[in-house]
Design a protein around this motif. Structure first.
Motif, mmCIF file in Angstrom:
data_model
loop_
_atom_site.group_PDB
_atom_site.id
_atom_site.type_symbol
_atom_site.label_atom_id
_atom_site.label_comp_id
_atom_site.label_asym_id
_atom_site.label_seq_id
_atom_site.Cartn_x
_atom_site.Cartn_y
_atom_site.Cartn_z
ATOM 1 N N PHE A 300 42.833 33.163 35.916
ATOM 2 C CA PHE A 300 42.667 33.966 37.137
ATOM 3 C C PHE A 300 42.748 35.457 36.817
ATOM 4 C CE2 PHE A 300 44.239 36.310 40.789
ATOM 5 C CZ PHE A 300 43.271 35.988 41.733
ATOM 6 N N MET A 301 43.690 35.836 35.938
ATOM 7 C CA MET A 301 43.822 37.255 35.605
ATOM 8 C C MET A 301 42.557 37.776 34.923
ATOM 9 S SD MET A 301 46.528 37.926 37.049
ATOM 10 C CE MET A 301 46.566 39.661 36.763
ATOM 11 N N ARG A 302 41.952 36.945 34.088
ATOM 12 C CA ARG A 302 40.698 37.361 33.439
ATOM 13 C C ARG A 302 39.611 37.597 34.478
ATOM 14 N NH1 ARG A 302 42.195 33.665 29.473
ATOM 15 N NH2 ARG A 302 41.049 31.966 30.434
ATOM 16 N N GLU A 303 39.516 36.646 35.420
ATOM 17 C CA GLU A 303 38.493 36.782 36.458
ATOM 18 C C GLU A 303 38.803 37.979 37.357
ATOM 19 O OE1 GLU A 303 35.772 35.261 36.325
ATOM 20 O OE2 GLU A 303 36.421 33.941 34.714
ATOM 21 N N TYR A 307 36.575 41.204 38.192
ATOM 22 C CA TYR A 307 36.319 41.633 39.569
ATOM 23 C C TYR A 307 36.689 43.109 39.754
ATOM 24 C CZ TYR A 307 37.601 42.353 44.472
ATOM 25 O OH TYR A 307 37.768 42.880 45.710
ATOM 26 N N LEU A 308 37.834 43.505 39.173
ATOM 27 C CA LEU A 308 38.271 44.906 39.298
ATOM 28 C C LEU A 308 37.233 45.860 38.719
ATOM 29 C CD1 LEU A 308 42.031 45.470 38.362
ATOM 30 C CD2 LEU A 308 40.911 45.761 40.577
ATOM 31 N N GLN A 309 36.661 45.451 37.605
ATOM 32 C CA GLN A 309 35.723 46.343 36.925
ATOM 33 C C GLN A 309 34.331 46.333 37.527
ATOM 34 O OE1 GLN A 309 36.636 44.640 33.147
ATOM 35 N NE2 GLN A 309 37.697 46.473 32.439
ATOM 36 N N THR A 310 33.942 45.207 38.122
ATOM 37 C CA THR A 310 32.547 45.069 38.568
ATOM 38 C C THR A 310 32.392 44.906 40.080
ATOM 39 O OG1 THR A 310 32.654 42.679 38.394
ATOM 40 C CG2 THR A 310 31.944 43.877 36.415
ATOM 41 N N GLU A 311 33.495 44.575 40.756
ATOM 42 C CA GLU A 311 33.474 44.217 42.181
ATOM 43 C C GLU A 311 32.582 43.014 42.453
ATOM 44 O OE1 GLU A 311 33.034 47.404 44.938
ATOM 45 O OE2 GLU A 311 34.415 48.699 43.833
ATOM 46 N N ILE A 323 42.719 36.390 47.615
ATOM 47 C CA ILE A 323 43.869 36.885 46.859
ATOM 48 C C ILE A 323 43.479 38.128 46.068
ATOM 49 C CG2 ILE A 323 45.529 36.324 45.050
ATOM 50 C CD1 ILE A 323 45.246 33.418 45.826
ATOM 51 N N ALA A 324 42.331 38.057 45.421
ATOM 52 C CA ALA A 324 41.900 39.170 44.577
ATOM 53 C C ALA A 324 41.782 40.453 45.397
ATOM 54 C CB ALA A 324 40.574 38.830 43.912
ATOM 55 N N LYS A 325 41.196 40.330 46.588
ATOM 56 C CA LYS A 325 41.016 41.527 47.416
ATOM 57 C C LYS A 325 42.367 42.108 47.819
ATOM 58 C CE LYS A 325 36.380 40.518 48.909
ATOM 59 N NZ LYS A 325 35.555 39.738 49.819
ATOM 60 N N VAL A 336 47.309 44.488 35.106
ATOM 61 C CA VAL A 336 46.648 43.219 34.784
ATOM 62 C C VAL A 336 46.975 42.830 33.337
ATOM 63 C CG1 VAL A 336 44.420 42.118 34.328
ATOM 64 C CG2 VAL A 336 44.752 43.405 36.418
ATOM 65 N N GLU A 337 46.897 43.814 32.449
ATOM 66 C CA GLU A 337 47.155 43.513 31.035
ATOM 67 C C GLU A 337 48.584 43.045 30.818
ATOM 68 O OE1 GLU A 337 45.959 46.608 28.381
ATOM 69 O OE2 GLU A 337 43.938 46.681 29.243
ATOM 70 N N SER A 338 49.538 43.745 31.456
ATOM 71 C CA SER A 338 50.944 43.352 31.288
ATOM 72 C C SER A 338 51.194 41.968 31.864
ATOM 73 C CB SER A 338 51.871 44.332 31.980
ATOM 74 O OG SER A 338 51.496 45.635 31.726
ATOM 75 N N VAL A 339 50.597 41.712 33.043
ATOM 76 C CA VAL A 339 50.829 40.416 33.689
ATOM 77 C C VAL A 339 50.191 39.288 32.874
ATOM 78 C CG1 VAL A 339 50.344 39.047 35.751
ATOM 79 C CG2 VAL A 339 51.099 41.400 35.995
ATOM 80 N N ALA A 340 48.975 39.545 32.373
ATOM 81 C CA ALA A 340 48.296 38.516 31.571
ATOM 82 C C ALA A 340 49.126 38.199 30.321
ATOM 83 C CB ALA A 340 46.904 38.987 31.172
#
Ligand SMILES: [Zn+2]
Length: 383
Positions: A300-303, A307-311, A323-325, A336-340
């Motif tokens: 999910f974090m990857r996706e 999404y963050l980068q491309t919307e 959830i993502a929104k 995101v990186e720390s959580v992943a």
């Protein structure tokens, strides 16, 4: 690993068993097959068979002293080399497969169809490309130069020789003129990415992909509760790649998004009593389920990062989109990186048999810290 636990592959099994029975084991052999084909599984069963003290009906007995060790991948005459990254606290040039054996053994036991992606996740190498370095090559030469410990044979399994750079040339002499009763088995998926000098010195055994029926039976035996329709579709979509079939089937059969959202919310709130209830609930599902939950959380974090980068929301399900929104309010790329990374560590610890309750509580506190970091964060309550 015994041959009998690998579905299908009658031709390959027969060929390998015959080599041993007729005392015609090639000194250097490449088992070559596409990702998700059982080449590693076959190599492991082959190694067990060679080392077994009481071979029976074309398979390792599974119970002799030797089998007990080789089936745990702890036989002193069975050596492994595989792609790794630097080990914490060590320089990359000083790190070898030896440093990762504690992760390799459970990874291979759980999934003998392991591919480089699953392995990279397992060792936390999403950002660094694992490889096989010079020191590893020197270690291999050293290991095979020593006398065998318990068996008349010495075996070296090199998983994914594609990840050997030019350093691989150091191995040529060892491959060409190994000491007596020494066998080198390379497990590869892409012939074009292996040094020609190595290929030309090895016998190649091609391993075919698993059939749909074999893949279905294999996954069903390990995950009996899986929905038949989902499994059938997953197998159909995976084109003989058992790993892919397994990931699709497991990934789509459970929607963990609510569970993930509640975890983040409770960690953020830092309500230990509620967190404790949540952990108890997750813990009752068992280690396998916790593992799948963590894998889900990582994917999910990857996706989400995509999404963050491309919307672009096309890769997210309806519930994930919601959830993502909401998450954009509190989670930027740095978080995101720390959580992943945290999810990855949690998965590794669960796989290493750390007590899940303790691990989950510790990670929940860390997760809360990450989510709360920086001043301008909106509350998660209104998610
Ligand atoms: Zn045995």
């Amino acid at each position: 690993m015994q041959f009998l636990s690998i579905p299908g592959q009658a031709k390959e099994k027969k060929q390998l068993v015959t080599q041993v029975n007729q005392d015609r084991i090639p000194h250097a052999q490449i088992l070559l097959g596409r990702p998700g084909s059982p080449k590693l599984a076959l190599a492991l069963a082959y190694a067990c068979y060679i080392l077994c003290q009481d071979r029976k009906d074309g398979d390792a007995c599974g119970v002799c002293k030797s089998c007990l060790k080789s089936m745990q991948y702890k036989h002193p005459d069975l050596h492994f080399a595989f792609p790794v990254i630097s080990k914490e606290g060590k320089k990359r040039e000083d790190t070898t497969s030896q440093d990762f054996l504690d992760q390799w053994r459970p990874a291979v036991s759980e999934n003998p169809y392991l591919d480089i992606h699953a392995w990279s996740q397992y060792i936390g190498a999403e950002k660094t490309q694992p490889n096989i370095n010079t020191r590893e090559c020197n270690e291999m030469i050293k290991q095979l130069g020593m006398r065998s410990f318990e068996s008349p044979y010495k075996l070296l399994l090199i998983w994914l020789p594609e990840y050997l750079g030019k350093e691989g040339n150091r191995l040529l002499k060892m491959i060409e003129e190994p000491t007596d009763n020494t066998f080198i088995i390379l497990i590869a998926e892409n012939q074009e990415r292996i040094l020609n000098t190595i290929i030309s010195r090895c016998q190649i055994t091609k391993v075919s992909p698993v059939s749909d029926i074999q893949a279905t039976e294999y996954i069903k035996a390990r995950h009996p509760n899986i929905d038949s329709e989902i499994l059938a579709q997953a197998v159909q979509m995976s084109d003989g790649d058992l790993n892919k079939a397994l990931n699709i089937a497991l990934g789509s059969s459970v929607d963990y998004s609510d569970l993930l959202l509640s975890w983040m919310r409770l960690s953020y709130k830092r309500d230990f009593s509620e967190l404790n209830d949540w952990i108890t609930m997750l813990n009752t599902k068992g280690r396998e389920d916790i593992k799948h939950f963590m894998e889900y959380a990582m994917s999910f974090m990857r996706e989400y990062a995509f999404y963050l980068q491309t919307e672009d929301v096309s890769r997210l399900s309806d519930s994930q989109q919601l959830i993502a929104k909401n998450m954009t309010k509190i989670m930027d790329m740095i978080k995101v990186e720390s959580v992943a990374k945290l999810f990855q560590e949690c998965l590794s610890e669960i796989m290493r048999n750390v007590n899940p309750r303790i691990c989950l509580m510790a990670k929940s506190i860390e997760l809360g810290d990450i989510l709360r970091s920086k001043d301008q964060v909106k509350s998660l309550y209104d998610m």
